[in-house]
Motif scaffolding. Sequence first.
Motif, PDB file in Angstrom:
ATOM      1  N   THR A 216       0.822  -1.221   0.000  1.00  0.00           N
ATOM      2  CA  THR A 216       0.000   0.000   0.000  1.00  0.00           C
ATOM      3  C   THR A 216       0.855   1.269   0.000  1.00  0.00           C
ATOM      4  O   THR A 216       0.392   2.330  -0.395  1.00  0.00           O
ATOM      5  N   ALA A 217       2.081   1.148   0.529  1.00  0.00           N
ATOM      6  CA  ALA A 217       2.980   2.308   0.623  1.00  0.00           C
ATOM      7  C   ALA A 217       4.394   1.790   0.835  1.00  0.00           C
ATOM      8  O   ALA A 217       4.576   0.698   1.371  1.00  0.00           O
ATOM      9  N   VAL A 218       5.373   2.578   0.392  1.00  0.00           N
ATOM     10  CA  VAL A 218       6.769   2.232   0.669  1.00  0.00           C
ATOM     11  C   VAL A 218       7.272   3.233   1.697  1.00  0.00           C
ATOM     12  O   VAL A 218       7.128   4.449   1.497  1.00  0.00           O
ATOM     13  N   THR A 219       7.814   2.753   2.812  1.00  0.00           N
ATOM     14  CA  THR A 219       8.383   3.677   3.789  1.00  0.00           C
ATOM     15  C   THR A 219       9.905   3.561   3.769  1.00  0.00           C
ATOM     16  O   THR A 219      10.448   2.468   3.544  1.00  0.00           O
ATOM     17  N   ALA A 220      10.573   4.697   3.970  1.00  0.00           N
ATOM     18  CA  ALA A 220      12.016   4.701   4.212  1.00  0.00           C
ATOM     19  C   ALA A 220      12.130   4.721   5.732  1.00  0.00           C
ATOM     20  O   ALA A 220      11.827   5.730   6.374  1.00  0.00           O
ATOM     21  N   GLN A 221      12.504   3.606   6.317  1.00  0.00           N
ATOM     22  CA  GLN A 221      12.359   3.430   7.772  1.00  0.00           C
ATOM     23  C   GLN A 221      13.520   2.608   8.308  1.00  0.00           C
ATOM     24  O   GLN A 221      14.091   1.766   7.615  1.00  0.00           O
ATOM     25  N   ASN A 222      13.872   2.860   9.549  1.00  0.00           N
ATOM     26  CA  ASN A 222      14.798   1.969  10.247  1.00  0.00           C
ATOM     27  C   ASN A 222      14.362   1.873  11.706  1.00  0.00           C
ATOM     28  O   ASN A 222      13.232   2.235  12.031  1.00  0.00           O
ATOM     29  N   THR A 223      15.252   1.377  12.565  1.00  0.00           N
ATOM     30  CA  THR A 223      14.851   1.163  13.964  1.00  0.00           C
ATOM     31  C   THR A 223      14.715   2.485  14.715  1.00  0.00           C
ATOM     32  O   THR A 223      14.193   2.523  15.822  1.00  0.00           O
ATOM     33  N   GLN A 224      15.182   3.582  14.085  1.00  0.00           N
ATOM     34  CA  GLN A 224      15.149   4.885  14.761  1.00  0.00           C
ATOM     35  C   GLN A 224      14.005   5.788  14.303  1.00  0.00           C
ATOM     36  O   GLN A 224      13.670   6.752  14.991  1.00  0.00           O
ATOM     37  N   GLY A 225      13.424   5.502  13.148  1.00  0.00           N
ATOM     38  CA  GLY A 225      12.341   6.370  12.697  1.00  0.00           C
ATOM     39  C   GLY A 225      11.897   6.088  11.279  1.00  0.00           C
ATOM     40  O   GLY A 225      12.432   5.219  10.601  1.00  0.00           O
ATOM     41  N   VAL A 226      10.874   6.871  10.868  1.00  0.00           N
ATOM     42  CA  VAL A 226      10.361   6.808   9.495  1.00  0.00           C
ATOM     43  C   VAL A 226      10.795   8.110   8.824  1.00  0.00           C
ATOM     44  O   VAL A 226      10.499   9.193   9.318  1.00  0.00           O
ATOM     45  N   PHE A 227      11.507   8.001   7.698  1.00  0.00           N
ATOM     46  CA  PHE A 227      12.100   9.186   7.074  1.00  0.00           C
ATOM     47  C   PHE A 227      11.396   9.603   5.787  1.00  0.00           C
ATOM     48  O   PHE A 227      11.699  10.645   5.226  1.00  0.00           O
ATOM     49  N   GLY A 228      10.463   8.781   5.327  1.00  0.00           N
ATOM     50  CA  GLY A 228       9.695   9.142   4.135  1.00  0.00           C
ATOM     51  C   GLY A 228       8.657   8.085   3.837  1.00  0.00           C
ATOM     52  O   GLY A 228       8.815   6.924   4.239  1.00  0.00           O
ATOM     53  N   ILE A 229       7.573   8.520   3.187  1.00  0.00           N
ATOM     54  CA  ILE A 229       6.517   7.587   2.783  1.00  0.00           C
ATOM     55  C   ILE A 229       6.114   7.914   1.356  1.00  0.00           C
ATOM     56  O   ILE A 229       5.922   9.083   1.022  1.00  0.00           O
ATOM     57  N   GLN A 230       6.037   6.892   0.517  1.00  0.00           N
ATOM     58  CA  GLN A 230       5.449   7.080  -0.809  1.00  0.00           C
ATOM     59  C   GLN A 230       4.263   6.133  -0.936  1.00  0.00           C
ATOM     60  O   GLN A 230       4.429   4.908  -0.866  1.00  0.00           O
ATOM     61  N   ASP A 231       3.078   6.714  -1.081  1.00  0.00           N
ATOM     62  CA  ASP A 231       1.882   5.879  -1.210  1.00  0.00           C
ATOM     63  C   ASP A 231       1.808   5.273  -2.600  1.00  0.00           C
ATOM     64  O   ASP A 231       2.163   5.916  -3.581  1.00  0.00           O
ATOM     65  N   ILE A 232       1.326   4.050  -2.674  1.00  0.00           N
ATOM     66  CA  ILE A 232       1.042   3.414  -3.962  1.00  0.00           C
ATOM     67  C   ILE A 232      -0.372   3.866  -4.355  1.00  0.00           C
ATOM     68  O   ILE A 232      -1.242   4.026  -3.493  1.00  0.00           O
ATOM     69  N   SER A 233      -0.611   4.079  -5.652  1.00  0.00           N
ATOM     70  CA  SER A 233      -1.920   4.615  -6.062  1.00  0.00           C
ATOM     71  C   SER A 233      -3.024   3.602  -5.764  1.00  0.00           C
ATOM     72  O   SER A 233      -2.795   2.391  -5.799  1.00  0.00           O
ATOM     73  N   PRO A 234      -4.237   4.099  -5.471  1.00  0.00           N
ATOM     74  CA  PRO A 234      -5.368   3.191  -5.218  1.00  0.00           C
ATOM     75  C   PRO A 234      -5.601   2.238  -6.392  1.00  0.00           C
ATOM     76  O   PRO A 234      -5.940   1.071  -6.195  1.00  0.00           O
ATOM     77  N   GLN A 235      -5.377   2.725  -7.631  1.00  0.00           N
ATOM     78  CA  GLN A 235      -5.572   1.865  -8.810  1.00  0.00           C
ATOM     79  C   GLN A 235      -4.603   0.675  -8.768  1.00  0.00           C
ATOM     80  O   GLN A 235      -4.965  -0.458  -9.065  1.00  0.00           O
ATOM     81  N   MET A 236      -3.351   0.972  -8.400  1.00  0.00           N
ATOM     82  CA  MET A 236      -2.330  -0.090  -8.375  1.00  0.00           C
ATOM     83  C   MET A 236      -2.590  -1.065  -7.216  1.00  0.00           C
ATOM     84  O   MET A 236      -2.334  -2.268  -7.346  1.00  0.00           O
TER      85      MET A 236
END
Length: 266
Positions: A37-57
């Motif tokens: 549903t979404a790709v997060t740029a994340q590690n054990t210390q935090g979330v640094f970015g989110i890119q949502d996947i389109s509802p169609q996809m």
Amino acid sequence: MKKVLTIAGSDSSGGAGIQADLKTMSAHGVFGMSVITAVTAQNTQGVFGIQDISPQMIAKQIQAIYEDIEVDAVKIGMVSQVDTIQAIAQQLLKYQAKNIVLDPVMVSKSGFHLLNPEAKNSLINQLIPLVTVITPNLPEAEVITGLTIESEKDMEEAAKAIFIMGPQYVLIKGGHLESDPVDLLYDGKAIQRFSTKRIATKNTHGTGCTLSSAIASNLALGFPITEAVKLAKEYITVAIENALSIGKGVGPTHHFYSLYQRAGLE
Ligand SMILES: Nc1ncnc2c1ncn2[C@@H]1O[C@H](COP(=O)(O)OP(=O)(O)OP(=O)(O)O)[C@@H](O)[C@H]1O
Ligand SMILES: Cc1ncc(COP(=O)(O)O)c(N)n1
């Protein structure tokens, strides 16, 4: 082979989200499939970015699976946007999905908002009525009900309030209690308690993802809900006891407890 689908976000550090779900499913001896549903740029210390996947996809991924494969259970995790929730609800209704476990992920352990506040009502109105079991933690149950939850008595009230929204079962998780973590399951009639001693560890990244995927796997394997939750609670307890000090922050649960171990084969 039983087949279980996770509809959730990707956690690049592998501790939560899709990655925790697939590891949990493999450990339960079921075949895991994923709709991202979404790709997060994340590690054990935090979330640094989110890119949502389109509802169609997202809808296309669900279609690709259901048009080809029989799905025995579904786990839903991070669904951050109004249209995402709508697309998922429509597809699950279309394919008459069964054994749906909803982990209403809202805020990560590191404090990052993973659910757009505008999407809360869509979650309540469109997704909750479709699910077999919803598994909120205390802050999530507070947001869904508007109640303040500090005790087991408060958890019971919240479970009853969420049950009215339409799921077949409500499991309120007590990981955020001051006391030992007690989880309460409500079926519209009675409350069942699942309790363990609190494990002293900072490494609890992905505990909710792991628990909900274990419940979905157990439902796919044919266990009734009480047994599915009891076994999942045993699984998460061992996974937290053996959690890994990976990274500089909140480390992940460990999925070495396999079906073979449960059967006493290793
Ligand atoms: N320190 C702990 N010791 C033992 N069990 C725990 C501990 N913390 C959480 N749990 C258990 O882990 C499961 C997940 O609960 P928790 O309340 O942490 O979910 P969560 O906050 O949604 O998790 P996450 O947001 O990390 O995905 C529950 O069964 C809870 O009782
Ligand atoms: C993609 C994704 N899904 C769910 C969580 C919640 O897990 P936690 O609260 O342990 O960070 C997360 N951090 N990332």
